[in-house]
Design a protein around this motif. Structure first.
Motif, short mmCIF file in Angstrom:
data_model
loop_
_atom_site.label_atom_id
_atom_site.label_comp_id
_atom_site.label_asym_id
_atom_site.label_seq_id
_atom_site.Cartn_x
_atom_site.Cartn_y
_atom_site.Cartn_z
N ALA A 8 -10.62 4.83 -6.45
CA ALA A 8 -9.49 4.93 -7.08
C ALA A 8 -8.36 4.49 -7.57
O ALA A 8 -7.96 5.27 -6.70
N ALA A 9 -8.39 4.01 -9.03
CA ALA A 9 -7.30 4.74 -9.04
C ALA A 9 -6.74 6.24 -9.65
O ALA A 9 -7.33 6.52 -9.21
N ILE A 10 -5.10 6.22 -9.44
CA ILE A 10 -4.96 7.59 -9.46
C ILE A 10 -3.62 7.65 -10.17
O ILE A 10 -2.81 6.45 -10.37
N SER A 11 -3.67 8.47 -11.69
CA SER A 11 -3.33 8.91 -12.50
C SER A 11 -1.57 9.67 -12.16
O SER A 11 -1.57 9.75 -11.03
N ALA A 12 -0.59 9.22 -13.05
CA ALA A 12 0.59 9.72 -12.47
C ALA A 12 0.54 10.58 -12.72
O ALA A 12 1.63 11.79 -12.07
N ASP A 13 -0.49 11.68 -14.13
CA ASP A 13 -0.17 13.49 -13.51
C ASP A 13 -1.02 13.77 -12.60
O ASP A 13 0.37 14.38 -11.62
N ALA A 14 -1.26 12.73 -11.27
CA ALA A 14 -2.11 13.44 -10.31
C ALA A 14 -1.07 13.10 -9.24
O ALA A 14 -0.18 14.09 -8.29
N ILE A 15 -0.52 11.74 -8.97
CA ILE A 15 0.63 12.22 -8.86
C ILE A 15 1.91 12.63 -8.77
O ILE A 15 2.17 13.40 -7.54
N LYS A 16 1.93 12.91 -9.67
CA LYS A 16 3.15 14.06 -10.38
C LYS A 16 2.73 15.61 -9.62
O LYS A 16 4.06 16.33 -9.06
N GLN A 17 1.69 16.15 -9.56
CA GLN A 17 1.97 17.78 -8.80
C GLN A 17 1.03 17.50 -7.36
O GLN A 17 1.13 17.81 -6.54
N LEU A 18 0.60 15.74 -6.87
CA LEU A 18 0.94 15.68 -5.40
C LEU A 18 2.01 15.55 -4.41
O LEU A 18 2.25 15.79 -3.07
N LEU A 19 2.85 14.65 -5.20
CA LEU A 19 4.79 14.23 -4.02
C LEU A 19 5.38 15.15 -5.29
O LEU A 19 4.98 15.68 -5.42
N LYS A 20 6.54 15.34 -3.78
CA LYS A 20 7.70 16.21 -3.53
C LYS A 20 8.58 14.86 -4.60
O LYS A 20 8.46 13.65 -3.69
N PRO A 21 9.56 15.52 -4.84
CA PRO A 21 10.31 15.18 -5.53
C PRO A 21 10.88 13.12 -4.83
O PRO A 21 11.26 12.36 -5.24
N GLY A 22 11.43 14.05 -3.70
CA GLY A 22 12.11 13.05 -2.26
C GLY A 22 10.87 11.91 -1.74
O GLY A 22 11.53 11.41 -2.20
N GLU A 23 9.94 12.21 -2.16
CA GLU A 23 9.23 11.25 -1.60
C GLU A 23 8.47 10.30 -2.80
O GLU A 23 8.83 8.82 -2.09
N VAL A 24 8.09 10.81 -3.72
CA VAL A 24 9.51 9.52 -4.95
C VAL A 24 9.72 8.98 -5.09
O VAL A 24 9.82 7.66 -4.93
N PHE A 25 11.14 9.51 -4.79
CA PHE A 25 12.55 8.80 -4.93
C PHE A 25 12.37 7.89 -3.77
O PHE A 25 12.58 6.32 -4.12
N ASP A 26 11.77 8.03 -2.67
CA ASP A 26 12.16 7.53 -1.32
C ASP A 26 10.78 6.07 -2.41
O ASP A 26 10.74 5.08 -1.11
N LEU A 27 9.52 6.26 -2.52
CA LEU A 27 9.06 4.59 -3.08
C LEU A 27 9.76 3.63 -4.16
O LEU A 27 9.17 2.34 -4.30
N PHE A 78 0.80 -1.07 -0.37
CA PHE A 78 -0.18 -0.05 -0.01
C PHE A 78 1.41 1.40 -0.03
O PHE A 78 1.60 1.46 0.45
N VAL A 79 0.37 2.61 -1.04
CA VAL A 79 0.75 3.69 -0.22
C VAL A 79 0.15 4.38 -0.30
O VAL A 79 -0.89 4.59 -0.83
N ASP A 80 1.07 5.48 0.63
CA ASP A 80 -0.17 6.68 0.98
C ASP A 80 0.41 7.90 0.47
O ASP A 80 1.42 8.62 0.35
N ILE A 81 -0.79 7.85 -0.50
CA ILE A 81 -1.14 9.71 -0.42
C ILE A 81 -1.90 10.31 -0.66
O ILE A 81 -3.40 10.14 -0.62
N LEU A 83 9.69 8.88 -14.68
CA LEU A 83 9.42 7.83 -14.64
C LEU A 83 9.32 6.78 -13.56
O LEU A 83 7.91 5.86 -13.41
N ILE A 84 9.11 7.03 -11.77
CA ILE A 84 9.17 6.17 -10.81
C ILE A 84 7.31 6.73 -10.38
O ILE A 84 6.63 5.61 -10.23
N ALA A 85 7.43 7.31 -11.16
CA ALA A 85 5.50 8.34 -10.91
C ALA A 85 4.75 7.46 -11.30
O ALA A 85 4.14 6.55 -11.62
N ASP A 86 5.81 7.53 -13.01
CA ASP A 86 4.11 6.61 -14.06
C ASP A 86 4.48 5.15 -13.07
O ASP A 86 3.24 4.52 -13.67
N LEU A 87 5.72 4.49 -12.69
CA LEU A 87 5.31 3.51 -12.36
C LEU A 87 4.55 3.01 -11.56
O LEU A 87 3.80 1.82 -11.24
N LEU A 88 4.38 4.00 -10.42
CA LEU A 88 3.44 4.22 -9.40
C LEU A 88 2.54 4.41 -9.71
O LEU A 88 1.08 3.57 -8.74
#
Length: 127
Positions: free
Chosen positions: A78-97, A2-5, A47-52
């Motif tokens: 519901a599923a979340i889009s890569a664009d939404a992930i990119k708008q919501l998460l900080k770079p460090g949060e994405v990299f840590d995932l 599970f991923v908390d966003i 790329l990581i956000a797309d994979l997520l």
């Protein structure tokens, strides 16, 4: 996994559907790894956000199908889009995932085989 966003726990699962989407978007896992080495930090975050997003789609779809088979109602997000992930998460949060996402993919290739011990044969010992 599970991923908390933003306080919402999204299921993320490496399924055959997720692998198909990875193949369509990246040309496969090997090509994604090559792209990760070729791009700068901003490209890696994308790329990581797309994979997520793909793994979350796999987790949500899996949850919906499981509930359908069990005759229950899916109550997850519901599923979340890569664009939404990119708008919501900080770079460090994405990299840590990234390590956890790769662990999910590795776990997807594990197989469990249950072996039964061979039945003992009645053998008569002869001197």
């Amino acid at each position: 996994m599970f991923v908390d966003i933003m306080g919402i726990k999204y299921p993320a699962s490496y399924t055959i559907r997720a692998q198909t989407l990875i193949d369509q978007q990246f040309g496969g896992l090997d090509q994604m790894g090559s792209k990760m080495q070729e791009v700068g930090d901003a490209g890696k975050f994308d790329l990581i956000a797309d994979l997520l997003a793909i793994l979350i789609d796999g987790g949500v779809t899996r949850g919906r199908v499981e509930c359908e088979l069990l005759g229950t109602e899916y109550d997850g997000p519901a599923a979340i889009s890569a664009d939404a992930i990119k708008q919501l998460l900080k770079p460090g949060e994405v990299f840590d995932l990234y390590p956890a996402l790769m662990d999910e993919i590795r776990d997807g290739y594990k197989t469990t085989i249950k072996l039964k011990p061979p039945k003992a044969k009645n053998v008569k010992a002869t001197p």
